[in-house]
Each structure stands twice: as C-alpha cells, then as structure tokens.
Design a protein around this motif. Structure first.
Motif, short mmCIF file in Angstrom:
data_model
loop_
_atom_site.label_atom_id
_atom_site.label_comp_id
_atom_site.label_asym_id
_atom_site.label_seq_id
_atom_site.Cartn_x
_atom_site.Cartn_y
_atom_site.Cartn_z
N GLY A 100 57.29 6.84 28.73
CA GLY A 100 56.83 8.04 28.00
C GLY A 100 57.97 9.13 28.23
N GLN A 101 58.70 8.99 29.19
CA GLN A 101 59.78 10.23 29.93
C GLN A 101 61.27 9.85 28.88
OE1 GLN A 101 58.45 12.47 31.61
NE2 GLN A 101 56.68 11.39 31.35
N ILE A 102 61.26 9.08 28.27
CA ILE A 102 62.38 8.41 27.49
C ILE A 102 62.73 9.60 26.43
CG2 ILE A 102 63.64 7.10 25.98
CD1 ILE A 102 62.64 4.66 27.52
N CYS A 103 63.92 9.97 26.25
CA CYS A 103 64.37 11.11 25.32
C CYS A 103 65.21 10.37 24.33
CB CYS A 103 65.29 12.15 26.05
SG CYS A 103 64.35 13.21 27.19
N THR A 151 65.63 2.24 26.09
CA THR A 151 64.36 1.56 26.06
C THR A 151 64.49 0.08 26.54
OG1 THR A 151 64.54 0.98 23.77
CG2 THR A 151 63.37 3.14 24.50
N ARG A 156 55.21 10.01 18.63
CA ARG A 156 54.70 9.17 19.79
C ARG A 156 54.23 7.99 19.54
NH1 ARG A 156 56.32 10.27 24.94
NH2 ARG A 156 56.68 12.35 25.22
N GLU A 188 54.34 4.77 31.81
CA GLU A 188 54.47 5.88 32.07
C GLU A 188 56.13 6.51 32.11
OE1 GLU A 188 53.02 6.43 36.00
OE2 GLU A 188 50.71 6.30 35.26
N ARG A 189 56.93 5.55 32.49
CA ARG A 189 58.34 5.60 32.42
C ARG A 189 58.92 5.74 31.04
NH1 ARG A 189 60.50 2.05 37.69
NH2 ARG A 189 59.28 3.47 39.06
N PRO A 220 63.05 15.44 24.23
CA PRO A 220 61.80 14.63 24.42
C PRO A 220 61.12 14.01 23.18
CG PRO A 220 61.66 16.76 25.87
CD PRO A 220 62.81 16.60 25.01
#
Length: 160
Positions: free
Chosen positions: A127-130, A105, A141, A124-125, A135
């Motif tokens: 939101g794709q972090i795991c 992050t 969230r 947007e990017r 996910p």
C-alpha cells in the motif's frame, strides 16, 4: 510477432500486430509502420499504472516496445486510456515508470514471500508503493490491490 499487409489503403501501407501480453494474455498492439504509430491498448497510459495479469509477460512486452522506440520504429503511442505520448522522451518516460512500478511491486512481493513475511505485512508495504513518484490514486487502489493479489499468486507458484 506476425505481419499483415493491409491492401486497398491510401493513408498507410503496412501494419504489424504485436503480441503484448501482461495486462491480458491475448492483448495485441497495432503498429502503423509508416506513421511510426503504436496503438497500445491497455498499456502506457498517462492515467494509470500497469494492471497485471502476468508480471513477467508485462515486463517483456514493455521491453519489446522499448526496443522498437530505441530503434526509431515508434514515434507516437496511443493508449486505450488517456492521451497519446508523442516523441521518444515522452514514450520512454511512460515505459520507464511502468517498468519501475513492475520492478517495485514484484521485488516487494517476491522477496517478501521468499523471506516468509506474512500477508498482512506485505499488504501494508504494498500500500506504500508509489507510481511515478506519487502515492497510488485513491480511485485506483482496488486495481493496485488486484495487482498485489496477482503477484502473490505468481510468487507462491515460484516457491511451491
């Protein structure tokens, strides 16, 4: 770190209160030395990723706990949420996955801000972090988004 000997006890003798800022600036963990038991508060949960108030402090707190584990001073961790972690391997897994989340992050946001990426792209990017190879859970969230907001503040403070 400050140490305090708690008197008039039968089951344990020494307790250390360890400052572990990052989730909250005034957070303390409690180490019951003889039992090698760390009560970690809002850290090292099996249920959730780090909730960040200061990412640098959080990373330093994880590193300090990691050193205690490596030195054999901690054999069990009781988080404020979730189940305890028992044994070096399980504790180190939790530390490493939290460190990885912080790294991923921070890298995304700090490098993105430095490169001049717009906030929508970073959002947007982000939101794709795991977390731990999965996910981000839907019910977490909002907390993940709050971490993005905090990291944006930190990154912007570094770039002026």
């Amino acid at each position: 770190m400050f140490d305090k000997l708690v008197e008039q006890t039968e089951a344990w003798e020494e307790v250390k209160f360890l400052p572990v800022p990052g989730h909250k600036q005034d957070q303390l963990a409690t180490l019951f030395c003889a039992q090698k038991l760390l009560v970690a508060g809002d850290m090292l949960s099996n249920l959730e990723f780090p909730f960040i108030a200061d990412s640098s402090d959080y990373a330093a707190s994880l590193a300090a706990i990691q050193k205690l584990v490596e030195d054999g001073e901690i054999a069990e961790v009781v988080p404020g949420h979730g189940v305890p972690a028992k044994g070096r391997e399980e504790i180190m897994h939790r530390i490493r996955r939290d460190q990885q989340y912080l790294h991923d992050t921070r890298t995304l946001i700090f490098e993105g801000v430095a490169a001049g990426l717009d906030e929508q792209t970073l959002t947007e990017r982000f939101g794709q972090i795991c977390y731990d190879g999965q996910p981000i859970n839907e019910h977490l969230r909002d907390a993940h988004e709050q971490n993005r907001v905090q990291l944006m503040k930190e990154a912007k403070s570094l770039t002026g």
